[in-house]
Motif scaffolding. Sequence first.
Motif, short mmCIF file in Angstrom:
data_model
loop_
_atom_site.label_atom_id
_atom_site.label_comp_id
_atom_site.label_asym_id
_atom_site.label_seq_id
_atom_site.Cartn_x
_atom_site.Cartn_y
_atom_site.Cartn_z
N GLY A 1 -1.79 -8.46 10.65
CA GLY A 1 -0.59 -9.18 11.06
C GLY A 1 -0.20 -10.26 10.07
O GLY A 1 0.98 -10.52 9.84
N MET B 1 4.70 -6.96 16.65
CA MET B 1 3.97 -6.99 15.38
C MET B 1 3.20 -5.69 15.15
O MET B 1 3.23 -5.12 14.06
CB MET B 1 2.99 -8.17 15.36
CG MET B 1 3.61 -9.53 15.38
SD MET B 1 4.37 -9.95 13.81
CE MET B 1 2.93 -10.34 12.84
N THR C 1 4.03 0.35 -6.82
CA THR C 1 3.29 -0.92 -6.76
C THR C 1 2.75 -1.21 -8.16
O THR C 1 2.57 -0.29 -8.96
CB THR C 1 2.11 -0.82 -5.77
OG1 THR C 1 1.23 0.19 -6.26
CG2 THR C 1 2.58 -0.45 -4.38
N GLU D 1 0.39 -5.42 -1.75
CA GLU D 1 1.29 -4.93 -2.81
C GLU D 1 2.12 -3.75 -2.31
O GLU D 1 3.31 -3.64 -2.62
CB GLU D 1 0.47 -4.51 -4.03
CG GLU D 1 0.00 -5.70 -4.86
CD GLU D 1 -0.69 -5.28 -6.15
OE1 GLU D 1 -1.18 -4.13 -6.21
OE2 GLU D 1 -0.73 -6.10 -7.07
N GLU D 2 1.50 -2.88 -1.53
CA GLU D 2 2.23 -1.74 -0.98
C GLU D 2 3.33 -2.21 -0.03
O GLU D 2 4.44 -1.69 -0.03
CB GLU D 2 1.26 -0.80 -0.24
CG GLU D 2 0.40 0.02 -1.17
CD GLU D 2 -0.67 0.81 -0.42
OE1 GLU D 2 -1.37 1.58 -1.07
OE2 GLU D 2 -0.80 0.62 0.82
N GLU D 3 2.99 -3.20 0.79
CA GLU D 3 3.99 -3.72 1.73
C GLU D 3 5.14 -4.40 0.97
O GLU D 3 6.30 -4.29 1.36
CB GLU D 3 3.34 -4.73 2.70
CG GLU D 3 2.36 -4.12 3.68
CD GLU D 3 3.02 -3.27 4.76
OE1 GLU D 3 4.25 -3.12 4.75
OE2 GLU D 3 2.27 -2.74 5.60
N LEU D 4 4.80 -5.11 -0.09
CA LEU D 4 5.83 -5.77 -0.90
C LEU D 4 6.75 -4.72 -1.53
O LEU D 4 7.98 -4.89 -1.56
CB LEU D 4 5.20 -6.63 -2.01
CG LEU D 4 4.61 -7.96 -1.57
CD1 LEU D 4 3.77 -8.58 -2.69
CD2 LEU D 4 5.72 -8.94 -1.17
N GLU E 1 -4.34 -4.68 -2.22
CA GLU E 1 -3.57 -3.46 -2.47
C GLU E 1 -2.56 -3.21 -1.33
O GLU E 1 -1.42 -2.82 -1.56
CB GLU E 1 -4.52 -2.27 -2.61
CG GLU E 1 -3.84 -1.02 -3.15
CD GLU E 1 -4.81 0.13 -3.39
OE1 GLU E 1 -4.35 1.26 -3.49
OE2 GLU E 1 -6.02 -0.12 -3.44
N ARG E 2 -3.03 -3.46 -0.12
CA ARG E 2 -2.16 -3.27 1.04
C ARG E 2 -0.94 -4.21 0.95
O ARG E 2 0.19 -3.80 1.23
CB ARG E 2 -2.97 -3.55 2.31
CG ARG E 2 -2.20 -3.65 3.59
CD ARG E 2 -1.94 -2.29 4.23
NE ARG E 2 -0.93 -2.42 5.27
CZ ARG E 2 -1.18 -2.87 6.47
NH1 ARG E 2 -2.41 -3.22 6.81
NH2 ARG E 2 -0.19 -2.96 7.36
N LEU F 1 4.76 -11.59 4.17
CA LEU F 1 5.98 -11.01 3.58
C LEU F 1 7.20 -11.85 3.92
O LEU F 1 8.17 -11.90 3.15
CB LEU F 1 6.21 -9.58 4.12
CG LEU F 1 5.19 -8.52 3.73
CD1 LEU F 1 5.50 -7.22 4.45
CD2 LEU F 1 5.18 -8.30 2.23
N ASP F 2 7.16 -12.47 5.08
CA ASP F 2 8.31 -13.27 5.53
C ASP F 2 8.15 -14.76 5.22
O ASP F 2 8.89 -15.58 5.76
CB ASP F 2 8.50 -13.11 7.05
CG ASP F 2 8.76 -11.68 7.42
OD1 ASP F 2 9.35 -10.98 6.59
OD2 ASP F 2 8.36 -11.25 8.51
N LEU G 1 2.08 -9.04 7.29
CA LEU G 1 3.51 -9.02 7.68
C LEU G 1 4.09 -10.43 7.65
O LEU G 1 5.20 -10.64 7.16
CB LEU G 1 3.68 -8.42 9.07
CG LEU G 1 3.44 -6.91 9.22
CD1 LEU G 1 3.68 -6.48 10.66
CD2 LEU G 1 4.34 -6.13 8.29
N LEU G 2 3.33 -11.39 8.18
CA LEU G 2 3.83 -12.78 8.19
C LEU G 2 3.97 -13.31 6.77
O LEU G 2 4.92 -14.03 6.46
CB LEU G 2 2.87 -13.67 8.99
CG LEU G 2 2.81 -13.41 10.50
CD1 LEU G 2 1.72 -14.26 11.14
CD2 LEU G 2 4.15 -13.71 11.16
N TYR H 1 10.72 -11.94 14.59
CA TYR H 1 9.82 -11.28 15.55
C TYR H 1 10.16 -11.69 16.98
O TYR H 1 10.11 -10.89 17.91
CB TYR H 1 8.37 -11.63 15.22
CG TYR H 1 7.95 -11.14 13.86
CD1 TYR H 1 8.06 -9.78 13.54
CD2 TYR H 1 7.50 -12.01 12.88
CE1 TYR H 1 7.73 -9.32 12.29
CE2 TYR H 1 7.15 -11.55 11.62
CZ TYR H 1 7.27 -10.20 11.33
OH TYR H 1 6.93 -9.75 10.08
N ARG I 1 5.89 0.63 9.72
CA ARG I 1 5.93 0.45 8.26
C ARG I 1 4.91 1.37 7.58
O ARG I 1 5.16 1.90 6.50
CB ARG I 1 5.64 -1.01 7.91
CG ARG I 1 6.81 -1.94 8.20
CD ARG I 1 6.45 -3.37 7.83
NE ARG I 1 6.26 -3.52 6.40
CZ ARG I 1 7.17 -3.98 5.55
NH1 ARG I 1 8.35 -4.33 5.99
NH2 ARG I 1 6.91 -4.09 4.27
#
Lengths: 292, 190
Positions: free
Chosen positions: A9, B160, B180, A42-45, A39-40, A15-16, A12-13, B145, B167
């Motif tokens: 979580g 969330m 990436t 970077e993928e989300e970005l 890595e996760r 990212l914002d 995600l936070l 959110y 995603r």
Amino acid sequence: MSHCEELAGDILLCLDNALTGQELEDFRAHLAVCANCWERLEEELALSSLLRKARPLYLAPQPLRARVAAAAEQISARAPLSDRSGRTRMQKLSRWPGDFTRPALSWKLLAAITLVLILTLVFIPGALQRVRAKDYVEAATAIHRTYRDGTLPLQCRSRSSEVVTDWFAGKTSFHVQLPTSKFVPKGKTVYWLTGARLVSYKGKPAALVAYETPTEKISLLVASEKSVVVAGGEEVRSGNLTFHYQSEANFEVITWTNHGLAYALVSSLAGSPQHSCLVCHQNMADQKLVEH
Amino acid sequence: MDVIFPSGNRYILSQTLDEVFDGLYGYAMVLSRDPTEAEDLVQETCVRAIQAIENLRPDGNVKSWLFTILRNIWLNQLRQQRTAPKMVELDVDESSADIAVEPSKDPHALYVSKVEREQVREAIQQLSEEFREIIVLREYGELSYQELASVLGCPAGTVMSRLGRARSKLRSLLSGSLYTPDRQAKGAAE
């Protein structure tokens, strides 16, 4: 549940830019030692970047905008004449998003008002300038009131001027560059940045930058100087800048222009013009400029 | 009585409509998958919002309120359709929807942008309805959110976790389009 799963979580936070304080420090510390989470992130970005590039996903057709405006106009026409406040509301809404408003006044009254306006503008020098300047001040106070009341939420929440500057990139026709954050000793902070959002002024995107003091919300409206006139009020010169101080709807408003942009700073900070500046600028190097 | 209408609400509604009109249309497209139906949904949403503006609480969030109205209209329509005899299954055809373009870009950038947008649209349409909805509201409606929780009627924690799963699914659908730094470095090494 592993520590990485617990922090899902937080990615995600992050990212914002919604992670702050100890949570942000903990998250950074974990990223420094966990290649998987790095890595996760970077993928989300990368995903966020691709999704942002696809904005808007669908563009609303122009005829739909026109139909909605026409519907607003119809509702306005149906509103009972006795409901004057309601009628005003509908007239205001029916202006969205274009010129779909028919005058509700008789043509005789309109002609008389137009004649008076023309005579005023012709015979009183600077009247048009003052009307346009007043318009910017009124818009700034209306926006500030809705922001202060919580009905105009910020779209970007950050205390970092760099983050807010980046957030504005590409969103307005002009470049919004906030001064770089300066170190202020603990306990000496008089005001701080809280975030920003886009607003509309004369149909074009304008920038709203929000600040706070321990007791007060302050907003700064920034628009292109092309669509704004800054004038009126009590004038105070500071260096090459001229500040215009005026009260509007129980708020104190300071307007000025600089490098092609028009600014309107709105707060409830009362007092003389110089005093209201010193509330925030008492620790800054430009104090002498403000005092003079 | 003027006091029943909080000062600034009419301003905020016109501002918010300006701001979220494309987002509302995008949400309607994702729900209905039909441009005509999407237009009707947005128009009905706006009309109801304008009519109900007097009832808006002073501390109400106009943006999430607009999306909630649209969602409720859609859910009501679905309920009515379920009770009515089903006549024809329409194909998904988005060709008549306006393509979003930015006029300032050069032709190549426009082409790349259009291709990427098409890829994103296709990937989103492959998601389940639940995932599609939350992705579009978050990324294109730009709801927080808390606002998502309000529109979808579920706790912020559920928002969330659902968003995380949506995603994840979207990432796998778009894996060919995602670059990436790590992957770029690997590609360069190969």
